[in-house]
Write a protein that holds these residues in place. Structure first.
Motif, PDB file in Angstrom:
ATOM      1  N   SER A 231      10.109 -96.643  18.391  1.00 28.81           N
ATOM      2  CA  SER A 231       9.939 -95.075  18.054  1.00 28.81           C
ATOM      3  C   SER A 231       8.964 -94.836  19.552  1.00 28.81           C
ATOM      4  N   VAL A 232       9.201 -93.314  19.722  1.00 21.90           N
ATOM      5  CA  VAL A 232       9.426 -92.647  20.916  1.00 21.90           C
ATOM      6  C   VAL A 232       8.851 -91.268  21.432  1.00 21.90           C
ATOM      7  N   ILE A 233       8.314 -90.579  21.506  1.00 25.00           N
ATOM      8  CA  ILE A 233       7.799 -89.023  21.378  1.00 25.00           C
ATOM      9  C   ILE A 233       8.245 -89.153  23.253  1.00 25.00           C
ATOM     10  N   SER A 234       8.808 -88.208  23.808  1.00 21.38           N
ATOM     11  CA  SER A 234       9.585 -88.000  25.073  1.00 21.38           C
ATOM     12  C   SER A 234       9.467 -86.625  25.002  1.00 21.38           C
ATOM     13  N   GLN A 235       8.631 -86.324  26.614  1.00 21.00           N
ATOM     14  CA  GLN A 235       8.876 -85.332  27.250  1.00 21.00           C
ATOM     15  C   GLN A 235       8.499 -84.897  28.829  1.00 21.00           C
ATOM     16  N   THR A 236       9.818 -83.628  29.375  1.00 22.65           N
ATOM     17  CA  THR A 236       9.709 -84.165  30.783  1.00 22.65           C
ATOM     18  C   THR A 236       9.364 -82.731  31.268  1.00 22.65           C
ATOM     19  N   PHE A 237       8.670 -82.938  31.585  1.00 27.05           N
ATOM     20  CA  PHE A 237       7.768 -81.331  32.728  1.00 27.05           C
ATOM     21  C   PHE A 237       7.753 -81.516  34.081  1.00 27.05           C
ATOM     22  N   THR A 238       7.662 -80.395  34.511  1.00 26.23           N
ATOM     23  CA  THR A 238       6.916 -80.379  36.146  1.00 26.23           C
ATOM     24  C   THR A 238       5.403 -80.434  35.757  1.00 26.23           C
TER      25      THR A 238
ATOM     26  N   VAL B  66       4.894 -94.620  28.941  1.00 23.94           N
ATOM     27  CA  VAL B  66       5.630 -94.892  30.959  1.00 23.94           C
ATOM     28  C   VAL B  66       5.918 -93.580  31.492  1.00 23.94           C
ATOM     29  N   LEU B  67       5.412 -93.887  31.886  1.00 24.41           N
ATOM     30  CA  LEU B  67       5.605 -92.163  32.770  1.00 24.41           C
ATOM     31  C   LEU B  67       6.183 -92.321  34.150  1.00 24.41           C
ATOM     32  N   LYS B  68       7.798 -91.542  34.243  1.00 18.60           N
ATOM     33  CA  LYS B  68       9.070 -91.469  35.054  1.00 18.60           C
ATOM     34  C   LYS B  68       8.955 -90.319  36.068  1.00 18.60           C
ATOM     35  N   HIS B  69       8.849 -91.303  38.132  1.00 24.32           N
ATOM     36  CA  HIS B  69       8.798 -89.762  38.264  1.00 24.32           C
ATOM     37  C   HIS B  69       9.902 -89.048  39.042  1.00 24.32           C
ATOM     38  N   ASN B  70      10.615 -88.386  38.279  1.00 26.78           N
ATOM     39  CA  ASN B  70      11.773 -88.264  38.621  1.00 26.78           C
ATOM     40  C   ASN B  70      11.837 -87.762  39.619  1.00 26.78           C
ATOM     41  N   THR B  71      11.216 -87.365  40.345  1.00 28.16           N
ATOM     42  CA  THR B  71      10.989 -86.667  41.844  1.00 28.16           C
ATOM     43  C   THR B  71      11.273 -87.973  43.011  1.00 28.16           C
ATOM     44  N   SER B  72      10.019 -88.736  42.716  1.00 28.53           N
ATOM     45  CA  SER B  72      10.559 -89.815  43.148  1.00 28.53           C
ATOM     46  C   SER B  72      11.464 -91.093  43.207  1.00 28.53           C
TER      47      SER B  72
ATOM     48  N   THR C 100       1.352 -85.951  41.026  1.00 27.15           N
ATOM     49  CA  THR C 100       1.691 -84.940  42.477  1.00 27.15           C
ATOM     50  C   THR C 100       1.863 -83.135  41.938  1.00 27.15           C
ATOM     51  N   PRO C 101       1.203 -82.466  42.859  1.00 29.74           N
ATOM     52  CA  PRO C 101       2.202 -80.500  42.081  1.00 29.74           C
ATOM     53  C   PRO C 101       3.837 -80.375  42.860  1.00 29.74           C
ATOM     54  N   GLY C 102       4.563 -80.868  41.425  1.00 26.89           N
ATOM     55  CA  GLY C 102       5.417 -79.399  41.624  1.00 26.89           C
ATOM     56  C   GLY C 102       6.667 -80.830  41.554  1.00 26.89           C
ATOM     57  N   HIS C 103       6.073 -81.652  41.312  1.00 28.69           N
ATOM     58  CA  HIS C 103       7.278 -82.689  40.662  1.00 28.69           C
ATOM     59  C   HIS C 103       7.175 -82.688  39.841  1.00 28.69           C
ATOM     60  N   SER C 104       8.732 -83.689  38.909  1.00 28.78           N
ATOM     61  CA  SER C 104       9.382 -83.061  37.456  1.00 28.78           C
ATOM     62  C   SER C 104       8.728 -85.032  37.520  1.00 28.78           C
ATOM     63  N   TYR C 105       7.926 -84.453  36.383  1.00 32.79           N
ATOM     64  CA  TYR C 105       8.617 -86.294  35.053  1.00 32.79           C
ATOM     65  C   TYR C 105       8.282 -86.317  33.516  1.00 32.79           C
ATOM     66  N   THR C 106       9.134 -87.514  33.174  1.00 31.83           N
ATOM     67  CA  THR C 106       8.653 -88.466  32.219  1.00 31.83           C
ATOM     68  C   THR C 106       8.393 -88.429  31.470  1.00 31.83           C
ATOM     69  N   LEU C 107       7.482 -88.270  30.450  1.00 30.04           N
ATOM     70  CA  LEU C 107       6.306 -88.869  29.619  1.00 30.04           C
ATOM     71  C   LEU C 107       7.154 -89.844  28.653  1.00 30.04           C
ATOM     72  N   GLN C 108       7.056 -90.605  28.284  1.00 26.30           N
ATOM     73  CA  GLN C 108       7.556 -91.419  26.953  1.00 26.30           C
ATOM     74  C   GLN C 108       6.177 -92.342  26.395  1.00 26.30           C
ATOM     75  N   LEU C 109       6.018 -91.965  25.516  1.00 29.36           N
ATOM     76  CA  LEU C 109       4.632 -92.375  24.367  1.00 29.36           C
ATOM     77  C   LEU C 109       5.842 -93.192  23.392  1.00 29.36           C
ATOM     78  N   VAL C 110       5.448 -94.929  23.505  1.00 25.62           N
ATOM     79  CA  VAL C 110       6.315 -95.213  22.580  1.00 25.62           C
ATOM     80  C   VAL C 110       5.290 -96.557  21.344  1.00 25.62           C
ATOM     81  N   ASN C 111       5.700 -96.635  20.546  1.00 25.04           N
ATOM     82  CA  ASN C 111       5.543 -97.796  19.482  1.00 25.04           C
ATOM     83  C   ASN C 111       6.792 -98.551  18.691  1.00 25.04           C
TER      84      ASN C 111
END
Length: 460
Positions: free
Chosen positions: A363-370, A398-404, A429-440
């Motif tokens: 079960s996942v709660i996720s958001q992509t942000f800069t 889990v934090l996916k670093h989309n930019t890197s 890192t300021p200006g970088h894109s990330y996807t955060l996943q909160l998982v159970n």
């Protein structure tokens, strides 16, 4: 806790409702949830490869050519590890208690996609490469290239033996295909690897071109669909995989909504008016990729043009939206599995993943942000109630670093029932894109359900 249980029940019971269509396109019917009814659907699952090892990789030129011809999902995920649970989940809407690759598994009277299709007057077959004989129920072939763990329909007593056939019987006259079929390459061609075979992406990619490209091109003009996906990634906590849809009525583009095996199953079930099974009932069908769908253009911005933009990728927001869940909703977040808005740590609300009753898979709660200018730290508060062992149930962040292109796990898999809120942080890192996943994750075993609450997600 009673209020939380009620909220969870409401969130689970509501599922994802979609209005039925009344219009149709020439040569096609449109079924429940705005999913076209195809004459034929062929699903091809490959094995154990990360999304980034396939999409955009020179090792998979054919799969990437299919992605350019159809709908490619940049946020597609497996349900669990290891392999067998993913196949069972995709076929039946739940892992059915499967937590390993042991054989045989035998499920009595459990509904599944094959039994649903047949009961509704449609047809189903599973074509397995290397299957020693039609109807074979053994755990593997003598050379080890066929394995039953990749053939879930044989595990269900309500799928007839006549639906379990050798890939060599796959028809060259595609009009003779069943309504829905799965094609499973053997262990040398599925990118997994077996004795005497490497786990080669180019081998699987070439096999797909040789064996299914003719169908893929035919499908475009014959109201049919090819689905290429993977069971799981290379055993990471992210479990991100490639999924590509090619065929009739498919709007070309890269789509960024989060999907998993349950969304894919729900989509096929909706196409034929079938009742969603298990966790597929709470998963949204894929509706934005069809040219006959009344859904808005996948472009994130409205357009007055009569030709909708094919680009569905959303523009990441600066910072985290609704990080404290104080809207009382999941506004700004994408959810899958069993989730609910619950009592909070510091405010009124938090986001709950899992439930106080057993759930099946992630079960996942996720958001992509800069990360905004000057923001260097991500903070997440979490509280777990896990009454199993970390082998079977866990919480993770889990934090996916989309930019890197890298991934971190600020909360590695853990199973604890200490009842207290705990803080974790990670570097941004300021200006970088990330996807955060909160998982159970829960294994659906009676008596030891797992639930995790998340709150006060901030960047600064």
């Amino acid at each position: 806790m009673a209020a939380l249980c009620a909220a969870l029940a409401a969130a689970t019971g509501a599922g994802v409702a979609a209005g039925a269509r009344t219009d149709t396109a020439a040569g096609a019917q449109t079924a429940v949830g705005s999913v076209p009814r195809f004459d034929h659907v062929v699903v091809v699952p490959f094995e154990n490869k990360d999304y980034s090892a396939v999409i955009g990789s020179a090792d998979a030129p054919y799969i990437n050519s299919l992605a350019a011809q159809g709908a490619s999902f940049s946020q597609s995920f497996g349900v669990t590890h290891p392999s067998q649970g993913n196949y069972v989940a995709l076929f039946s809407g739940g892992q059915q208690g499967v937590t390993d690759d042991s054989c045989p598994k035998n499920f009595t009277g459990k509904a599944n996609l094959g039994s649903q299709l047949i009961a509704a007057g449609f047809t189903f077959k599973g074509y397995s490469e290397g299957l020693p004989s039609d109807g074979f129920t053994g755990c593997s072939s003598s050379d080890g290239r066929y394995v039953r763990k990749h053939n879930p329909w044989v595990d269900f007593d309500n799928v007839p033996a006549a639906s379990n056939v050798r890939y060599s019987t796959f028809p060259t006259d595609y009009t003779q295909l069943p309504t829905v079929s799965f094609v499973v390459p053997d262990m040398c061609n599925d990118m997994h690897g077996a004795t005497g075979c490497s786990a080669s992406i180019p081998t699987g990619d070439s096999w797909l071109r040789t064996n299914l490209d003719a169908y893929a091109q035919w499908a475009k003009t014959h109201n049919s669909l090819l689905v290429v996906t993977f069971d799981e990634d290379n055993f990471s906590s992210v479990n991100q995989i490639a999924t590509v849809l090619v065929g009739a009525q498919v709007r070309t583009g890269t789509y960024a909504e989060q999907i998993n095996h349950y969304n894919l199953l729900r989509t096929i079930e909706d196409a034929y008016g079938l009742t969603p099974l298990g966790s597929a009932a709470g998963a949204a069908p894929i509706t934005d990729v069809w040219t006959t769908s009344p859904s808005p253009s996948p472009s994130p911005s409205p357009s007055s043009s009569s030709s909708p933009s094919p680009s569905p990728s959303p523009t990441p927001v600066p910072g985290v939206v609704n990080g404290g869940f104080e809207y009382g909703t999941f506004n700004g977040w994408t959810v899958s599995g069993t989730t609910a808005v619950a009592a909070g740590r510091s405010g009124a609300y938090s986001g709950a993943a899992g439930a106080t009753t057993p759930t099946d898979g992630d079960s996942v709660i996720s958001q992509t942000f800069t990360a905004p200018p000057g923001a260097t730290t991500l903070t997440v508060w979490w509280k777990g109630d896990c009454r199993d062992t970390v082998r079977y149930a866990w919480a993770t962040v889990v934090l996916k670093h989309n930019t890197s292109g890298t991934t971190t796990t600020p909360l590695p898999r853990t199973c604890t029932a200490n009842g207290g809120w705990q803080k974790i942080t990670d570097t941004l890192t300021p200006g970088h894109s990330y996807t955060l996943q909160l998982v159970n994750h829960d294994d659906n075993y009676p008596g030891d359900p797992s639930i995790t609450w998340f709150d006060d997600v901030t960047v600064g």
